[in-house]
Write a protein that holds these residues in place. Structure first.
Motif, PDB file in Angstrom:
ATOM      1  N   GLN A  61      -1.106   1.998  12.413  1.00 43.98           N
ATOM      2  CA  GLN A  61      -2.432   1.379  12.333  1.00 43.98           C
ATOM      3  C   GLN A  61      -2.531   0.358  11.204  1.00 43.98           C
ATOM      4  O   GLN A  61      -3.489  -0.409  11.153  1.00 43.98           O
ATOM      5  N   CYS A  88     -11.695   6.045  16.609  1.00 44.01           N
ATOM      6  CA  CYS A  88     -10.435   5.581  16.039  1.00 44.01           C
ATOM      7  C   CYS A  88     -10.672   4.240  15.357  1.00 44.01           C
ATOM      8  O   CYS A  88     -11.366   3.386  15.909  1.00 44.01           O
ATOM      9  N   LEU A  89     -10.091   4.069  14.163  1.00 43.43           N
ATOM     10  CA  LEU A  89     -10.264   2.805  13.438  1.00 43.43           C
ATOM     11  C   LEU A  89      -9.689   1.633  14.220  1.00 43.43           C
ATOM     12  O   LEU A  89     -10.104   0.498  14.034  1.00 43.43           O
ATOM     13  N   HIS A 107      -4.434  13.638  17.098  1.00 53.93           N
ATOM     14  CA  HIS A 107      -4.825  12.230  17.221  1.00 53.93           C
ATOM     15  C   HIS A 107      -3.875  11.329  16.417  1.00 53.93           C
ATOM     16  O   HIS A 107      -3.370  10.324  16.937  1.00 53.93           O
ATOM     17  N   GLU A 108      -3.617  11.719  15.158  1.00 57.48           N
ATOM     18  CA  GLU A 108      -2.769  10.870  14.299  1.00 57.48           C
ATOM     19  C   GLU A 108      -1.320  10.884  14.772  1.00 57.48           C
ATOM     20  O   GLU A 108      -0.649   9.854  14.749  1.00 57.48           O
ATOM     21  N   HIS A 157      -0.601   8.531  17.525  1.00 58.95           N
ATOM     22  CA  HIS A 157      -0.379   7.135  17.100  1.00 58.95           C
ATOM     23  C   HIS A 157       1.106   6.877  16.843  1.00 58.95           C
ATOM     24  O   HIS A 157       1.595   5.774  17.061  1.00 58.95           O
TER      25      HIS A 157
HETATM   26 NI    NI Z   1      -6.817   6.635  15.596  1.00 56.37          NI
END
Ligand code: NI
Length: 187
Positions: free
Chosen positions: A66, A114-115, A156-157, A160
């Motif tokens: 990210q 999510c960012l 979630h992380e 990624h």
């Molecule tokens: Ni995210």
């Protein structure tokens, strides 16, 4: 970055640019980190900048892809957070080269944002309990179990790091909502 000026050591904190959905880095499988490199100043700086970037954007977690770095590293922390006012507190956790397995068969459905997927929320099924093996920020192997919201953020992380975002895990897009409508109709 640690820089040497006129005989004085000082450090700067960088708020990193967050990759948004559509940037190819979010779809790559991130490379494992060489455990011997975890304690190097360069990698420690990356970790610290990831944490600061997460806090700056009121995130509860952030993964290296990210911030445009395709390495298997993620940070998780929940304090008082305006984006997740009801979330339980989680002390800062750094996960490097994490392996996540379900611990039990139960799944739960709850909201995620999510960012990298700015302004949207959706309900995502996740394992209720997981077992995690990883390296910590000191380069030590750690293993632990997690449940509930913490287990959700871990999944979630770690997604990624496999090139996945929460939208890929949704089974029913009828809950996908912009933040304003989420606050108005779903909370
Ligand atoms: Ni995210």
């Amino acid at each position: 970055m640690v820089a040497r000026g006129t005989g004085v050591w000082y450090s700067t904190i960088m708020i990193l640019k967050v990759a948004r959905l559509g940037h190819p880095v979010l779809r790559l499988k991130a490379k494992p980190v060489d455990p011997d490199k975890i304690r190097t100043p360069g990698f420690q700086t990356l970790l610290r900048d990831m944490v600061e970037t997460m806090r700056e954007h009121d995130g509860v977690g952030i993964a290296a892809p990210q911030v445009h770095v395709s390495l298997q590293a993620a940070a998780i922390q929940v304090e008082r957070n305006p984006r997740y006012p009801k979330a339980p507190k989680i002390p800062l956790v750094i996960l490097i080269n994490p392996k996540v397995r379900p611990a039990g068969r139960g799944k739960s459905l709850d909201w995620e944002g999510c960012l990298s997927v700015e302004g949207l929320r959706g309900r995502v099924p996740r394992w209720k309990r997981v077992e995690v093996q990883a390296y910590n920020a000191k380069g030590e192997p750690v293993s632990f179990k997690a449940a509930g919201f913490f287990a959700r953020v871990i999944q979630h992380e770690c997604d990624h790091l496999q090139g996945k975002v929460f939208l890929d895990r949704m089974t029913d897009f009828s809950t996908l909502a912009h933040l304003k409508e989420f606050s108005r109709y779903w909370t």
